[in-house]
Design an enzyme around this catalytic site. Sequence first.
Site, PDB file in Angstrom:
ATOM      1  CG  HIS A  56     -25.039 -26.252 -20.319  1.00 26.18           C
ATOM      2  ND1 HIS A  56     -23.747 -26.683 -20.292  1.00 26.18           N
ATOM      3  CD2 HIS A  56     -25.123 -25.358 -19.302  1.00 26.18           C
ATOM      4  CE1 HIS A  56     -23.099 -26.086 -19.320  1.00 26.18           C
ATOM      5  NE2 HIS A  56     -23.903 -25.277 -18.710  1.00 26.18           N
ATOM      6  CD  GLU A 115     -17.871 -24.508 -19.267  1.00 25.98           C
ATOM      7  OE1 GLU A 115     -17.584 -23.933 -20.340  1.00 25.98           O
ATOM      8  OE2 GLU A 115     -18.987 -24.394 -18.713  1.00 25.98           O
ATOM      9  CB  ALA A 159     -29.086 -42.100 -10.037  1.00 27.82           C
ATOM     10  CB  THR A 217     -23.316 -45.900 -10.538  1.00 26.35           C
ATOM     11  OG1 THR A 217     -22.872 -44.983 -11.538  1.00 26.35           O
ATOM     12  CG2 THR A 217     -23.706 -47.198 -11.199  1.00 26.35           C
TER      13      THR A 217
END
Length: 559
Positions: free
Chosen positions: A11, A184, A408, A521
Amino acid sequence: MNILGVNAVYHESAAAVIVDGRVIAACEEERFTRIKHGKDPQVDNPQELPENAISFCLDYAGLRPEDVDLVAYSFEPKLRRTKFQAEWWPDSRLESDFLLHLEKVGDSFAKIMGRRLGRNLKFVPHHLAHAASAYYPSGFDRSAILVVDGIGEADCTFLARGEGGRIRAIEALSYPHSLGFIWEHVSVYLGFSSHDAAKVMGLAAYGDPNVFRRTFAAILRVDEQGYSVDADAIGFRTVEPRNLDALFGPRRKPDGEILQHHIDVAAALQDATDAAMASLLRRLEREVGGEQLCMAGGVALNCVTNSTISRASGFSKIFIPSAPHDAGTALGAALVVHCAQEGAEPPSGGASPYLGPEYSEGEVLAAVKAAGLPYRKCKSAARDAAEMVADGNIVGWFQGRMEFGPRALGNRSLLADPRRPDTRAILNRRVKHREDFRPFAPSVLAERAKDWFDMGPITPSHEFMLFACPAKPGLAARIPAVIHQDGTARVQIVRRAANPRYHALISHFFERTGVPLVLNTSFNDSEPIVCTPSHAIATFHGAGLDALFMGDICLTAQN
Ligand SMILES: [Fe+2]
């Protein structure tokens, strides 16, 4: 020499390009397709290449496919064949399926590049690519290197040393000794998706790690040399984490109520991870020494672990790239191939997170006009945005080149006032639609960070929001929106030289409020971070932002 690097095996599909020893661009595929993580890690899709990210990288570098000399793919099928054992799967037939699809990677590249690459397609071992993504951009000559993730070809943890531009293995821990897989598995047990380690990390701060400490030790045993995982105890090979029900009590159904034992499991996992990582670092201190450490792999996104182990270890100079997870292996693989060339120096430019697409004012205006929205042009977007944040507005801040990596960092960010106790709830309800237990991070002026937070030794990686730092006594109450349950904040420091516009914005906010930080955020609402002006406008509308600044163009909600 033009080198394209690609990650596509599991991924976080991504691409990166190096031209004549300079890192020019890197980007995740999800930003273009709007499918989170690019794709799911399935046995039938390692040949699905990140075509959008590849064409962005080539376009940005001004290259046509035929100009690319070498292509690097961050997974080595030969190593998989020799090291991975089919019986590790719940159904061993899955492995032959996976290998079959890996053989198609060359065909997929031939389609995109317009020719068969032959020997110019290089398969780079996954963990070597991770290690390179940290070591070469770090600027360190001599460094310990630690890679910890779910799995590469067969390895889950990789200890190495970097010296004189070469990476040499010390030891690799193979499956089932996977910290990433435990995260996970526990994420699914807690009713989240397997990608939601960040949620588990947020939840952990509310729990008591002692409740399940001993039970957890049955799964993850920490020893002198590192750690080991009992695959049967955790039940890796079952699709559902039913062994965890027996160990910890009933799992949480997706969207079900979060009970105390769920929170305590998260806390025990965080605690056990810190202990395992600390043990690996002690080993690297013994075997490599020095004060420099490079880290990569998905586990290096854990801010709490990074802080805990950096404080406890002798490594005072730590470099973790902005994309330590699998996306970063696209760049890492290209770096490995570059550095394997005769006489090659480590490339420049790879330490910046701002490696993605950027848009001109003309492109921004075209998107605004296509959306039929009124706008104004600011004299100082930084000042106007800072004023709006200080007045309690939620502001979209879309500037320059998009970040490479999951966080970000002031170019595709939503900004809000850290001083207001209700900011978190407003952001969660109105904009982000996410759980209240997850923390929001502050972006703080680099020159003021030590006044407000107990930073420890500041490293370049503090610019990538990778460490949880306690607020200085008495100051947490002034910035409640960015302080987590445990009194820490996931601090991003902002240097003027690295991001002048964002630094200017925070400086204006500081002048007006006396607080040298804003809440930052990612610019998204339950989807990949926005990439283009059109994505930003759609989220501005859909999520009910008060304002959107794209370069000097400003849109406000009341217009
Ligand atoms: Fe990985």
